[in-house]
Motif scaffolding. Structure first.
Motif, short mmCIF file in Angstrom:
data_model
loop_
_atom_site.label_atom_id
_atom_site.label_comp_id
_atom_site.label_asym_id
_atom_site.label_seq_id
_atom_site.Cartn_x
_atom_site.Cartn_y
_atom_site.Cartn_z
N CYS A 1 -17.15 41.48 -17.12
CA CYS A 1 -15.96 42.19 -17.58
C CYS A 1 -14.70 41.66 -16.91
O CYS A 1 -14.69 41.33 -15.73
CB CYS A 1 -16.09 43.68 -17.26
N GLU A 2 -13.63 41.61 -17.70
CA GLU A 2 -12.34 41.15 -17.18
C GLU A 2 -11.21 41.99 -17.76
O GLU A 2 -11.29 42.44 -18.91
CB GLU A 2 -12.09 39.69 -17.55
N THR A 3 -10.18 42.19 -16.96
CA THR A 3 -8.96 42.84 -17.40
C THR A 3 -7.88 41.78 -17.58
O THR A 3 -7.50 41.11 -16.62
CB THR A 3 -8.48 43.88 -16.37
N TRP A 4 -7.39 41.65 -18.81
CA TRP A 4 -6.30 40.71 -19.07
C TRP A 4 -4.96 41.33 -18.66
O TRP A 4 -4.73 42.53 -18.84
CB TRP A 4 -6.25 40.36 -20.55
N TYR A 5 -4.08 40.52 -18.08
CA TYR A 5 -2.77 41.02 -17.67
C TYR A 5 -1.71 39.95 -17.89
O TYR A 5 -2.00 38.75 -17.98
CB TYR A 5 -2.78 41.45 -16.20
N LYS A 6 -0.47 40.41 -17.97
CA LYS A 6 0.67 39.50 -18.06
C LYS A 6 1.78 40.02 -17.16
O LYS A 6 2.09 41.21 -17.18
CB LYS A 6 1.18 39.36 -19.49
N VAL A 7 2.37 39.12 -16.38
CA VAL A 7 3.41 39.47 -15.42
C VAL A 7 4.71 38.78 -15.81
O VAL A 7 4.73 37.59 -16.09
CB VAL A 7 3.01 39.03 -13.99
N PHE A 8 5.80 39.57 -15.83
CA PHE A 8 7.14 39.03 -15.99
C PHE A 8 7.87 39.25 -14.67
O PHE A 8 8.01 40.38 -14.21
CB PHE A 8 7.89 39.74 -17.12
N GLY A 9 8.34 38.16 -14.05
CA GLY A 9 9.03 38.26 -12.78
C GLY A 9 8.21 37.66 -11.66
O GLY A 9 7.07 37.21 -11.84
N ASP A 10 8.78 37.67 -10.47
CA ASP A 10 8.20 37.02 -9.30
C ASP A 10 7.53 38.05 -8.39
O ASP A 10 8.20 38.81 -7.70
CB ASP A 10 9.29 36.29 -8.54
N LEU A 11 6.21 38.05 -8.38
CA LEU A 11 5.47 38.99 -7.52
C LEU A 11 5.59 38.62 -6.04
O LEU A 11 5.31 39.46 -5.18
CB LEU A 11 4.00 39.03 -7.92
N LYS A 12 6.01 37.42 -5.75
CA LYS A 12 6.10 36.99 -4.36
C LYS A 12 7.37 37.49 -3.68
O LYS A 12 7.49 37.42 -2.46
CB LYS A 12 6.04 35.46 -4.27
N ASP A 13 8.31 37.99 -4.47
CA ASP A 13 9.56 38.52 -3.93
C ASP A 13 9.32 39.92 -3.39
O ASP A 13 9.27 40.90 -4.13
CB ASP A 13 10.64 38.55 -5.02
N ILE A 14 9.12 40.03 -2.08
CA ILE A 14 8.74 41.31 -1.48
C ILE A 14 9.89 42.31 -1.43
O ILE A 14 9.70 43.47 -1.07
CB ILE A 14 8.16 41.12 -0.07
#
Length: 303
Positions: free
Chosen positions: A18-31
């Motif tokens: 099983c897998e959950t598909w996702y899509k990210v807009f923006g920079d997750l590394k920017d804390i």
């Protein structure tokens, strides 16, 4: 910046792949920024109809709950066995996705629409599970199926008498495919679900297609939009709403089919909550009153 991926999701009763598909807009590394997770409705409506929320905030994460969309499908619902499905499964899935993205120790925000709001309220009520939750948005959601059923009766009572009679007869006979019932439901849907014309508009059309073609949706929700008699029929968030301690925003459209009464327990029991009603909107305020919706939610998230 945008990217997509798949989070492995191992849960008892589901295939190991099983897998959950996702899509990210923006920079997750920017804390310095707080990621926002978007939980779609349905169940099984998929993420597409909410994609315009990408203008709300960055970074923002959309995903398809397992069993629909681009996540693992073809699960045991094909044999009529949906016993693996529980709201707790999807709570675990959200936590799994947060960990997969390396965000379990960073502040996060969550917005859930309709069923997604139901799921979000349940997930957020566990203080250990939601220890890094900063803000919660419950968008056109409901606190319990029992309250929702009563609310549907309230909304149906607003329809013309002939439409009410046709719907009542169709539901009683369980003739859910009759042209008469479909015509009557068009009156209900265009008056209290989506005000955008043509109906359904392009933005929400994927959700309606997903719901109409999903075998799992019928097992979980029930045989008809107005008959929540499936696995979800006893769901309630009311006993644990007092455990949600983060600032919460609750929104609804002024003419949508989920009336105030079905949402009132959120307002009564969540300690830190604000309620906004968008005039001239039904179940999709982010489309029907787009600028007002984005402004209010942005303000809440930035507060």
């Amino acid at each position: 910046m945008e990217f997509e991926g798949r989070a492995p999701f191992a849960v008892d009763g589901l295939p190991p792949s099983c897998e959950t598909w996702y899509k990210v807009f923006g920079d997750l590394k920017d804390i310095s920024k707080v990621p926002l997770f978007v939980l779609h409705g349905g169940p099984q409506a998929g993420h597409e109809y909410l994609l315009s929320l990408r203008d709300l905030h960055e970074p923002i994460i959309f995903y398809d709950q397992v069993g629909c969309g681009k996540s693992t499908t073809g699960l045991p619902e094909q044999t009529g066995d949906g016993s693996w499905w529980t709201s707790q499964l999807h709570c675990k899935e959200l936590s799994n996705l947060i960990a997969h993205l390396g965000l379990e120790h960073r502040p996060i925000d969550v917005i859930g629409h309709s069923w997604g709001g139901m799921l979000a309220s349940e997930w957020a009520s566990d203080r250990v599970r939601a220890k890094n939750l900063r803000r919660l948005v419950l968008y056109s959601s409901l606190a319990s199926i029992e309250g929702h059923v009563k609310g549907l009766e309230e909304t149906r009572a607003l329809l013309p008498q002939d439409v009410q009679s046709t719907i009542e007869r169709g539901l009683k006979d369980q003739d859910f495919e009759s042209p008469e019932l479909k015509d009557a439901m068009d009156v209900f849907l265009t008056g209290y679900v989506s005000l955008s014309q043509p109906f359904p508009c392009d933005e929400v059309k994927p959700a309606f297609v997903n719901l109409a073609t999903s075998k799992l949706h019928k097992i979980v929700w029930g045989p008809h939009f107005l008959v929540p008699s499936g696995l979800i029929r006893s769901w309630t968030s009311i006993p644990f709403l007092h455990q949600i301690q983060v600032p919460t925003l609750m929104t609804r459209g002024s003419v949508e089919y989920i009336p105030d009464s079905a949402m009132q327990p959120f307002f009564d029991l969540i300690p830190k909550i604000k309620w906004i009603t968008f005039e001239n909107a039904a179940h999709f305020s982010h489309i029907e009153q787009r600028e007002k919706f984005l402004t209010e939610v942005r303000h809440f998230l930035a507060d």
